[in-house]
Design a protein around this motif. Structure first.
Motif, PDB file in Angstrom:
ATOM      1  N   MET A  29       0.817  -1.204   0.000  1.00  0.00           N
ATOM      2  CA  MET A  29       0.000   0.000   0.000  1.00  0.00           C
ATOM      3  C   MET A  29       0.849   1.251   0.000  1.00  0.00           C
ATOM      4  SD  MET A  29      -3.313  -0.715   2.464  1.00  0.00           S
ATOM      5  CE  MET A  29      -2.464  -0.174   3.883  1.00  0.00           C
ATOM      6  N   GLY A  30       2.013   1.177   0.556  1.00  0.00           N
ATOM      7  CA  GLY A  30       2.866   2.354   0.647  1.00  0.00           C
ATOM      8  C   GLY A  30       2.872   2.902   2.064  1.00  0.00           C
ATOM      9  N   ILE A  31       3.919   3.643   2.359  1.00  0.00           N
ATOM     10  CA  ILE A  31       4.114   4.154   3.710  1.00  0.00           C
ATOM     11  C   ILE A  31       3.025   5.152   4.093  1.00  0.00           C
ATOM     12  CG2 ILE A  31       5.667   5.481   5.174  1.00  0.00           C
ATOM     13  CD1 ILE A  31       7.988   4.338   3.507  1.00  0.00           C
ATOM     14  N   SER A  32       2.747   6.103   3.234  1.00  0.00           N
ATOM     15  CA  SER A  32       1.800   7.164   3.580  1.00  0.00           C
ATOM     16  C   SER A  32       0.380   6.626   3.748  1.00  0.00           C
ATOM     17  CB  SER A  32       1.822   8.253   2.512  1.00  0.00           C
ATOM     18  OG  SER A  32       3.086   8.850   2.470  1.00  0.00           O
ATOM     19  N   ILE A  33      -0.033   5.726   2.886  1.00  0.00           N
ATOM     20  CA  ILE A  33      -1.390   5.188   2.986  1.00  0.00           C
ATOM     21  C   ILE A  33      -1.528   4.310   4.228  1.00  0.00           C
ATOM     22  CG2 ILE A  33      -3.127   3.771   1.827  1.00  0.00           C
ATOM     23  CD1 ILE A  33      -2.575   6.528   0.543  1.00  0.00           C
ATOM     24  N   THR A  34      -0.507   3.528   4.546  1.00  0.00           N
ATOM     25  CA  THR A  34      -0.551   2.719   5.765  1.00  0.00           C
ATOM     26  C   THR A  34      -0.575   3.608   6.996  1.00  0.00           C
ATOM     27  OG1 THR A  34       0.715   1.023   4.605  1.00  0.00           O
ATOM     28  CG2 THR A  34       0.567   0.815   6.984  1.00  0.00           C
ATOM     29  N   TYR A  35       0.173   4.688   6.963  1.00  0.00           N
ATOM     30  CA  TYR A  35       0.146   5.664   8.060  1.00  0.00           C
ATOM     31  C   TYR A  35      -1.249   6.262   8.204  1.00  0.00           C
ATOM     32  CZ  TYR A  35       2.070   9.316  11.109  1.00  0.00           C
ATOM     33  OH  TYR A  35       2.354  10.134  12.161  1.00  0.00           O
ATOM     34  N   LEU A  36      -1.884   6.578   7.083  1.00  0.00           N
ATOM     35  CA  LEU A  36      -3.232   7.130   7.101  1.00  0.00           C
ATOM     36  C   LEU A  36      -4.233   6.121   7.670  1.00  0.00           C
ATOM     37  CD1 LEU A  36      -5.045   9.531   6.384  1.00  0.00           C
ATOM     38  CD2 LEU A  36      -5.349   8.498   4.121  1.00  0.00           C
ATOM     39  N   VAL A  37      -4.086   4.865   7.328  1.00  0.00           N
ATOM     40  CA  VAL A  37      -4.962   3.830   7.886  1.00  0.00           C
ATOM     41  C   VAL A  37      -4.790   3.760   9.405  1.00  0.00           C
ATOM     42  CG1 VAL A  37      -5.382   1.328   7.971  1.00  0.00           C
ATOM     43  CG2 VAL A  37      -5.127   2.480   5.772  1.00  0.00           C
ATOM     44  N   GLY A  38      -3.559   3.825   9.882  1.00  0.00           N
ATOM     45  CA  GLY A  38      -3.314   3.854  11.322  1.00  0.00           C
ATOM     46  C   GLY A  38      -3.948   5.064  11.979  1.00  0.00           C
ATOM     47  N   LEU A  39      -3.848   6.219  11.330  1.00  0.00           N
ATOM     48  CA  LEU A  39      -4.489   7.427  11.854  1.00  0.00           C
ATOM     49  C   LEU A  39      -6.003   7.271  11.911  1.00  0.00           C
ATOM     50  CD1 LEU A  39      -2.469  10.270  10.142  1.00  0.00           C
ATOM     51  CD2 LEU A  39      -2.493   9.684  12.558  1.00  0.00           C
ATOM     52  N   LEU A  40      -6.579   6.661  10.889  1.00  0.00           N
ATOM     53  CA  LEU A  40      -8.025   6.442  10.890  1.00  0.00           C
ATOM     54  C   LEU A  40      -8.450   5.511  12.020  1.00  0.00           C
ATOM     55  CD1 LEU A  40      -8.748   6.170   7.059  1.00  0.00           C
ATOM     56  CD2 LEU A  40      -9.267   8.074   8.593  1.00  0.00           C
ATOM     57  N   LEU A  41      -7.638   4.507  12.319  1.00  0.00           N
ATOM     58  CA  LEU A  41      -7.940   3.617  13.448  1.00  0.00           C
ATOM     59  C   LEU A  41      -7.903   4.375  14.769  1.00  0.00           C
ATOM     60  CD1 LEU A  41      -5.946   0.409  12.426  1.00  0.00           C
ATOM     61  CD2 LEU A  41      -8.428   0.694  12.473  1.00  0.00           C
ATOM     62  N   VAL A  42      -6.917   5.244  14.943  1.00  0.00           N
ATOM     63  CA  VAL A  42      -6.800   6.019  16.184  1.00  0.00           C
ATOM     64  C   VAL A  42      -7.952   7.015  16.314  1.00  0.00           C
ATOM     65  CG1 VAL A  42      -5.388   7.717  17.389  1.00  0.00           C
ATOM     66  CG2 VAL A  42      -4.321   5.697  16.415  1.00  0.00           C
ATOM     67  N   VAL A  43      -8.296   7.689  15.230  1.00  0.00           N
ATOM     68  CA  VAL A  43      -9.424   8.618  15.271  1.00  0.00           C
ATOM     69  C   VAL A  43     -10.737   7.849  15.475  1.00  0.00           C
ATOM     70  CG1 VAL A  43     -10.726  10.318  13.912  1.00  0.00           C
ATOM     71  CG2 VAL A  43      -8.238  10.404  13.968  1.00  0.00           C
ATOM     72  N   GLY A  44     -10.842   6.661  14.882  1.00  0.00           N
ATOM     73  CA  GLY A  44     -12.007   5.807  15.125  1.00  0.00           C
ATOM     74  C   GLY A  44     -12.126   5.433  16.595  1.00  0.00           C
ATOM     75  N   PHE A  45     -10.999   5.146  17.237  1.00  0.00           N
ATOM     76  CA  PHE A  45     -10.985   4.888  18.677  1.00  0.00           C
ATOM     77  C   PHE A  45     -11.541   6.085  19.442  1.00  0.00           C
ATOM     78  CE2 PHE A  45      -8.456   6.349  22.293  1.00  0.00           C
ATOM     79  CZ  PHE A  45      -8.850   5.443  23.272  1.00  0.00           C
ATOM     80  N   ALA A  46     -11.048   7.272  19.108  1.00  0.00           N
ATOM     81  CA  ALA A  46     -11.475   8.476  19.826  1.00  0.00           C
ATOM     82  C   ALA A  46     -12.970   8.728  19.651  1.00  0.00           C
ATOM     83  CB  ALA A  46     -10.665   9.682  19.352  1.00  0.00           C
ATOM     84  N   VAL A  47     -13.466   8.546  18.442  1.00  0.00           N
ATOM     85  CA  VAL A  47     -14.895   8.760  18.195  1.00  0.00           C
ATOM     86  C   VAL A  47     -15.729   7.722  18.941  1.00  0.00           C
ATOM     87  CG1 VAL A  47     -16.670   8.694  16.388  1.00  0.00           C
ATOM     88  CG2 VAL A  47     -14.537   9.917  15.993  1.00  0.00           C
ATOM     89  N   TRP A  48     -15.304   6.458  18.914  1.00  0.00           N
ATOM     90  CA  TRP A  48     -16.044   5.396  19.596  1.00  0.00           C
ATOM     91  C   TRP A  48     -16.123   5.674  21.094  1.00  0.00           C
ATOM     92  CZ3 TRP A  48     -14.602  -0.508  19.223  1.00  0.00           C
ATOM     93  CH2 TRP A  48     -15.575  -1.266  19.860  1.00  0.00           C
ATOM     94  N   VAL A  49     -15.015   6.027  21.704  1.00  0.00           N
ATOM     95  CA  VAL A  49     -15.008   6.288  23.144  1.00  0.00           C
ATOM     96  C   VAL A  49     -15.823   7.536  23.472  1.00  0.00           C
ATOM     97  CG1 VAL A  49     -13.512   6.858  25.097  1.00  0.00           C
ATOM     98  CG2 VAL A  49     -12.851   5.052  23.524  1.00  0.00           C
ATOM     99  N   LEU A  50     -15.819   8.520  22.597  1.00  0.00           N
ATOM    100  CA  LEU A  50     -16.604   9.733  22.820  1.00  0.00           C
ATOM    101  C   LEU A  50     -18.102   9.451  22.745  1.00  0.00           C
ATOM    102  CD1 LEU A  50     -16.652  12.844  23.162  1.00  0.00           C
ATOM    103  CD2 LEU A  50     -16.684  12.969  20.666  1.00  0.00           C
ATOM    104  N   VAL A  51     -18.509   8.656  21.779  1.00  0.00           N
ATOM    105  CA  VAL A  51     -19.930   8.414  21.551  1.00  0.00           C
ATOM    106  C   VAL A  51     -20.516   7.430  22.555  1.00  0.00           C
ATOM    107  CG1 VAL A  51     -21.573   7.448  19.878  1.00  0.00           C
ATOM    108  CG2 VAL A  51     -19.785   9.003  19.117  1.00  0.00           C
ATOM    109  N   ASP A  52     -19.776   6.378  22.900  1.00  0.00           N
ATOM    110  CA  ASP A  52     -20.298   5.334  23.788  1.00  0.00           C
ATOM    111  C   ASP A  52     -20.201   5.796  25.240  1.00  0.00           C
ATOM    112  OD1 ASP A  52     -21.215   3.033  24.926  1.00  0.00           O
ATOM    113  OD2 ASP A  52     -19.602   1.759  24.187  1.00  0.00           O
TER     114      ASP A  52
END
Length: 138
Positions: free
Chosen positions: A1-24
């Motif tokens: 996938m490439g370094i930047s896209i894999t980094y972006l996927v990791g960022l999306l997982l972390v932001v997904g964590f933050a949203v999940w904890v905020l909403v629940d």
């Protein structure tokens, strides 16, 4: 996938964590374990990809690699230490025992810090995607 896209996927997982904890608001076991998986997977991929980005940036200039990696490590340790000191000094409980306010305080800290840094890193990544960092040869 490439370094930047894999980094972006990791960022999306972390932001997904933050949203999940905020909403629940229930903070049940499924929230804790599910959120921990998102945060762990996102953080691990971000760490590995940032080291890979650093190695790419160093490239053939291996004479300065030890200084670059050492500087990055020192900056990381100092930032984490200062962050922990700041969070611990502003917590609502003045004693060692935890009160009910601490639970929501630490939840809000996890959401705001990880989500905020995730969004800021995504914005920085977008600038790198459009204008990559590289050494120009004259």
């Amino acid at each position: 996938m490439g370094i930047s896209i894999t980094y972006l996927v990791g960022l999306l997982l972390v932001v997904g964590f933050a949203v999940w904890v905020l909403v629940d608001k229930s903070m049940g076991a499924e929230t804790i374990y599910g959120a921990a998986v998102l945060l762990g997977a996102g953080s691990a991929s971000i760490l590995v990809m940032s080291l890979s980005m650093t190695a790419t940036l160093i490239g053939e200039q291996t004479g300065s690699a030890d200084f670059v990696y050492g500087s990055m490590s020192l900056t990381d340790k100092l930032a984490n230490g200062l962050g922990v000191l700041l969070i611990q000094s502003t917590r609502p409980c003045g004693t060692e025992a935890c009160c009910p306010d601490c639970i929501w305080f630490y939840r809000d800290i996890m959401v705001s810090v990880t989500g905020g840094v995730g969004v800021a890193a995504a914005l920085c990544l977008c600038t790198i995607l459009f204008r990559p960092i590289r050494i120009r040869k004259s």
